[in-house]
Design a protein around this motif. Structure first.
Motif, PDB file in Angstrom:
ATOM      1  N   THR A 245       0.819  -1.219   0.000  1.00  0.00           N
ATOM      2  CA  THR A 245       0.000   0.000   0.000  1.00  0.00           C
ATOM      3  C   THR A 245       0.851   1.267   0.000  1.00  0.00           C
ATOM      4  O   THR A 245       0.335   2.352  -0.304  1.00  0.00           O
ATOM      5  CB  THR A 245      -0.946   0.024   1.215  1.00  0.00           C
ATOM      6  OG1 THR A 245      -0.171   0.058   2.428  1.00  0.00           O
ATOM      7  CG2 THR A 245      -1.842  -1.200   1.232  1.00  0.00           C
ATOM      8  N   SER A 249       4.907   3.309  -7.325  1.00  0.00           N
ATOM      9  CA  SER A 249       4.259   2.730  -8.508  1.00  0.00           C
ATOM     10  C   SER A 249       5.250   2.072  -9.449  1.00  0.00           C
ATOM     11  O   SER A 249       4.893   1.144 -10.188  1.00  0.00           O
ATOM     12  CB  SER A 249       3.476   3.818  -9.250  1.00  0.00           C
ATOM     13  OG  SER A 249       4.337   4.885  -9.620  1.00  0.00           O
ATOM     14  N   GLU A 287      -6.641  -3.570  -7.474  1.00  0.00           N
ATOM     15  CA  GLU A 287      -6.842  -2.152  -7.182  1.00  0.00           C
ATOM     16  C   GLU A 287      -5.599  -1.341  -7.538  1.00  0.00           C
ATOM     17  O   GLU A 287      -5.699  -0.268  -8.164  1.00  0.00           O
ATOM     18  CB  GLU A 287      -7.170  -1.977  -5.696  1.00  0.00           C
ATOM     19  CG  GLU A 287      -7.471  -0.555  -5.280  1.00  0.00           C
ATOM     20  CD  GLU A 287      -7.906  -0.479  -3.827  1.00  0.00           C
ATOM     21  OE1 GLU A 287      -9.132  -0.466  -3.584  1.00  0.00           O
ATOM     22  OE2 GLU A 287      -7.028  -0.445  -2.943  1.00  0.00           O
ATOM     23  N   LEU A 288      -4.421  -1.835  -7.164  1.00  0.00           N
ATOM     24  CA  LEU A 288      -3.177  -1.144  -7.486  1.00  0.00           C
ATOM     25  C   LEU A 288      -2.951  -1.116  -8.995  1.00  0.00           C
ATOM     26  O   LEU A 288      -2.469  -0.112  -9.542  1.00  0.00           O
ATOM     27  CB  LEU A 288      -2.000  -1.829  -6.785  1.00  0.00           C
ATOM     28  CG  LEU A 288      -2.014  -1.793  -5.256  1.00  0.00           C
ATOM     29  CD1 LEU A 288      -0.869  -2.623  -4.684  1.00  0.00           C
ATOM     30  CD2 LEU A 288      -1.924  -0.356  -4.751  1.00  0.00           C
ATOM     31  N   ARG A 290      -5.273  -1.114 -11.346  1.00  0.00           N
ATOM     32  CA  ARG A 290      -6.198  -0.161 -11.952  1.00  0.00           C
ATOM     33  C   ARG A 290      -5.802   1.278 -11.650  1.00  0.00           C
ATOM     34  O   ARG A 290      -6.141   2.194 -12.415  1.00  0.00           O
ATOM     35  CB  ARG A 290      -7.620  -0.440 -11.455  1.00  0.00           C
ATOM     36  CG  ARG A 290      -8.212  -1.715 -12.044  1.00  0.00           C
ATOM     37  CD  ARG A 290      -9.493  -2.128 -11.352  1.00  0.00           C
ATOM     38  NE  ARG A 290     -10.001  -3.392 -11.893  1.00  0.00           N
ATOM     39  CZ  ARG A 290     -10.958  -4.102 -11.327  1.00  0.00           C
ATOM     40  NH1 ARG A 290     -11.534  -3.678 -10.197  1.00  0.00           N
ATOM     41  NH2 ARG A 290     -11.351  -5.243 -11.863  1.00  0.00           N
ATOM     42  N   ASP A 291      -5.103   1.492 -10.529  1.00  0.00           N
ATOM     43  CA  ASP A 291      -4.584   2.834 -10.264  1.00  0.00           C
ATOM     44  C   ASP A 291      -3.496   3.199 -11.269  1.00  0.00           C
ATOM     45  O   ASP A 291      -3.356   4.368 -11.654  1.00  0.00           O
ATOM     46  CB  ASP A 291      -4.014   2.909  -8.844  1.00  0.00           C
ATOM     47  CG  ASP A 291      -5.107   2.890  -7.790  1.00  0.00           C
ATOM     48  OD1 ASP A 291      -6.278   3.163  -8.139  1.00  0.00           O
ATOM     49  OD2 ASP A 291      -4.804   2.585  -6.617  1.00  0.00           O
ATOM     50  N   LEU A 292      -2.713   2.194 -11.684  1.00  0.00           N
ATOM     51  CA  LEU A 292      -1.668   2.425 -12.682  1.00  0.00           C
ATOM     52  C   LEU A 292      -2.255   2.535 -14.092  1.00  0.00           C
ATOM     53  O   LEU A 292      -1.833   3.367 -14.889  1.00  0.00           O
ATOM     54  CB  LEU A 292      -0.646   1.282 -12.656  1.00  0.00           C
ATOM     55  CG  LEU A 292       0.260   1.171 -11.427  1.00  0.00           C
ATOM     56  CD1 LEU A 292       1.146  -0.053 -11.543  1.00  0.00           C
ATOM     57  CD2 LEU A 292       1.121   2.422 -11.283  1.00  0.00           C
ATOM     58  N   GLU A 293      -3.223   1.677 -14.365  1.00  0.00           N
ATOM     59  CA  GLU A 293      -3.820   1.618 -15.704  1.00  0.00           C
ATOM     60  C   GLU A 293      -5.321   1.414 -15.544  1.00  0.00           C
ATOM     61  O   GLU A 293      -5.767   0.349 -15.111  1.00  0.00           O
ATOM     62  CB  GLU A 293      -3.198   0.457 -16.493  1.00  0.00           C
ATOM     63  CG  GLU A 293      -3.626   0.383 -17.932  1.00  0.00           C
ATOM     64  CD  GLU A 293      -2.964  -0.775 -18.657  1.00  0.00           C
ATOM     65  OE1 GLU A 293      -3.406  -1.090 -19.776  1.00  0.00           O
ATOM     66  OE2 GLU A 293      -2.021  -1.369 -18.097  1.00  0.00           O
ATOM     67  N   GLU A 294      -6.070   2.422 -15.888  1.00  0.00           N
ATOM     68  CA  GLU A 294      -7.513   2.415 -15.602  1.00  0.00           C
ATOM     69  C   GLU A 294      -8.237   1.241 -16.247  1.00  0.00           C
ATOM     70  O   GLU A 294      -9.153   0.665 -15.651  1.00  0.00           O
ATOM     71  CB  GLU A 294      -8.127   3.735 -16.071  1.00  0.00           C
ATOM     72  CG  GLU A 294      -9.569   3.914 -15.642  1.00  0.00           C
ATOM     73  CD  GLU A 294     -10.088   5.296 -15.982  1.00  0.00           C
ATOM     74  OE1 GLU A 294     -11.307   5.515 -15.839  1.00  0.00           O
ATOM     75  OE2 GLU A 294      -9.277   6.147 -16.392  1.00  0.00           O
ATOM     76  N   GLU A 342     -17.145  -1.809  -7.332  1.00  0.00           N
ATOM     77  CA  GLU A 342     -16.489  -0.953  -6.354  1.00  0.00           C
ATOM     78  C   GLU A 342     -16.231  -1.730  -5.064  1.00  0.00           C
ATOM     79  O   GLU A 342     -16.910  -2.711  -4.769  1.00  0.00           O
ATOM     80  CB  GLU A 342     -17.368   0.271  -6.048  1.00  0.00           C
ATOM     81  CG  GLU A 342     -17.620   1.172  -7.245  1.00  0.00           C
ATOM     82  CD  GLU A 342     -16.365   1.879  -7.708  1.00  0.00           C
ATOM     83  OE1 GLU A 342     -15.497   2.152  -6.855  1.00  0.00           O
ATOM     84  OE2 GLU A 342     -16.249   2.146  -8.923  1.00  0.00           O
ATOM     85  N   CYS A 343     -15.246  -1.265  -4.310  1.00  0.00           N
ATOM     86  CA  CYS A 343     -14.979  -1.859  -2.992  1.00  0.00           C
ATOM     87  C   CYS A 343     -16.097  -1.456  -2.036  1.00  0.00           C
ATOM     88  O   CYS A 343     -16.491  -0.286  -1.972  1.00  0.00           O
ATOM     89  CB  CYS A 343     -13.630  -1.380  -2.464  1.00  0.00           C
ATOM     90  SG  CYS A 343     -13.215  -2.007  -0.825  1.00  0.00           S
ATOM     91  N   SER A 359     -11.602   1.300   0.438  1.00  0.00           N
ATOM     92  CA  SER A 359     -10.710   0.714  -0.566  1.00  0.00           C
ATOM     93  C   SER A 359     -10.023  -0.498   0.046  1.00  0.00           C
ATOM     94  O   SER A 359      -9.968  -0.653   1.268  1.00  0.00           O
ATOM     95  CB  SER A 359      -9.667   1.739  -1.031  1.00  0.00           C
ATOM     96  OG  SER A 359      -8.742   2.025   0.014  1.00  0.00           O
TER      97      SER A 359
END
Length: 440
Positions: A245, A249, A287-288, A290-294, A342-343, A359
């Protein structure tokens, strides 16, 4: 009041039904009811005012009492620290357990800062020379001390002085599984709080990853985890996920490529805790990613969702009912998220404040601190600046007398108020019923 209007005016059509005696009786009854209701209101009002005055007078006494309790606790902690160097292993274990409970329940940062070197030396000896249970307790205390000391230079120095011992013990296959389990948790928590350099973070991630990766080294290999090591693998996986967490990145991409194909193997473990930890970690990785690549897409999503769906609807009778319920709940949430949802948001209330966990990263962080602090979690959320900063709660609230009264004794005051109102209302109604019975 509606009752007063009802008692003061005769019923519609009462004269036609006959009888002045009947109307007079009703009027007398209404008058008695008015007097009784008035008496009930005055009784409950007086009770409430007395309780409020007593509460305000008691706030100053509570502050003095709390300060006295803090001083008593510090004296006890001094005794526990002194006992850490005792020759008897039983005495040292008792001191470690008492110290663990004290650190989880209350906040003592200034007191512990003055004794951090003494504590570091004592814990080092317990980890080096102690056996299974003593090493496990020492590791647990170490993690709590990192939470108490915080992320400053002194906290970082304390963690760095003991980090090599944690890594050595965690990597030693001959050491007690319980000791290794607590070392994994302490390494993850301590690194999360106190490690300032990226090198330290990567080193801890690599060490923890090595523990659980041995059990899922190949894509098609069958998972074989001895029962004695299931708790260790679960702790290592959760500590590793905690550090993810805060991982930069630039390091997430290689981790996804390496671990996303492997982690689903842990879903077939016999341990429900290990299965759930694996599922939650998979959700965190998604989740991580998707934060890097939607529009992140995993190539084996269909097969993964099939496994998750099986666990989310598992009804095998050979599993404990409580385990089935926990597993189904967890994997329903994981499956929903992996499929693009969604979480699920969780709401934690403590005192006058509310914390929203919305999250998978936030959920993992909260669970890590909750596991370490236990029942003291709410106290630390209210008073520990580290936790308030992590969860974005702002500065520690300084409550005035009215807020403290509403927070601490409102439920008790409400109970007494309702009890007094109930007694007065019962007396009033009893008098009216007696008069009506005489007339009838």
């Amino acid at each position: 009041m509606p009752r007063a209007r009802k008692g003061s005016a005769p019923r519609r059509g009462g004269q036609r039904r006959g009888g002045g005696a009947r109307s007079s009786t009703q009027a007398d009854s209404g008058s008695s009811e008015d007097e009784a209701a008035s008496e009930a209101r005055s009784t409950t009002s007086e009770c409430a005012s007395q309780l409020s005055a007593a509460a305000e007078e008691g706030l100053g006494g509570e502050a003095v009492e709390e300060q006295g309790q803090q001083e008593d606790l510090e004296e006890k902690v001094k005794e526990y620290v002194d006992c850490l160097t005792d020759k008897s292993a039983k005495t040292r274990q008792g001191a470690l357990e008492s110290l663990r409970l004290a650190l989880a329940a209350r906040l003592l940062p200034d007191f512990l800062l003055e004794r951090r070197l003494t504590l570091a030396d004592a814990l080092e000896k317990c980890l080096k020379k102690g056996k299974g249970e003593e090493q496990a307790l020492a590791a647990a205390v170490l993690g709590l001390l990192c939470v108490q000391l915080g992320p400053g230079p002194k906290g970082e120095e304390f963690f760095r002085s003991l980090q090599p011992l944690l890594v050595s013990l965690l990597s030693d296959s001959a050491a007690s599984p319980a000791a290794r389990l607590h070392c994994a948790s302490a390494l993850g928590l301590g690194c999360y709080v106190a490690a300032a350099d990226i090198e330290d973070l990567v080193s801890c991630l690599t060490c923890l990853e090595g523990v659980f990766s041995r059990s899922c080294s190949g894509r098609d290999s069958s998972l074989v985890v001895p029962a004695s090591l299931q708790g260790l693998l679960c702790a290592a996986l959760q500590a590793w996920a905690l550090l993810l967490t805060i991982c930069p990145s630039t390091h997430i991409g290689p981790i996804l490529d390496r671990q996303l194909p492997r982690l689903p193997q842990l879903l077939s473990s016999e341990s429900v805790n290990l299965r759930m930890a694996a599922g939650e970690t998979i959700a965190l990785l998604f989740e991580l990613a998707r934060d890097l690549e939607e529009d992140f897409a995993y190539e084996d999503t269909e097969a993964l969702c099939g496994e998750l769906r099986t666990l989310a609807t598992d009804s095998n009778k050979y599993r404990a009912k409580a385990d089935r319920r926990r597993q189904r709940s967890t994997f329903r949430a994981v499956l929903h998220f992996v499929e693009g949802g969604e979480c699920e948001e969780e709401t934690i209330r403590f005192g006058l404040e509310v914390l929203y966990v919305d999250s998978w990263a936030r959920r993992r962080v909260y669970a890590a601190f909750k596991e370490a602090l236990g029942s003291g979690m709410h106290h630390h959320l209210q008073n520990n600046e580290l936790l308030r900063d992590i969860f974005g709660l702002g500065p520690v609230l300084v409550l005035d007398a009215a807020a403290l009264k509403a927070c601490k004794i409102s439920r008790f005051e409400k109970h007494l108020y309702n009890a007094a109102a109930f007694r007065a209302r019962t007396k009033a109604r009893s008098r009216v019923r007696d008069k009506r019975a005489d007339v009838l």
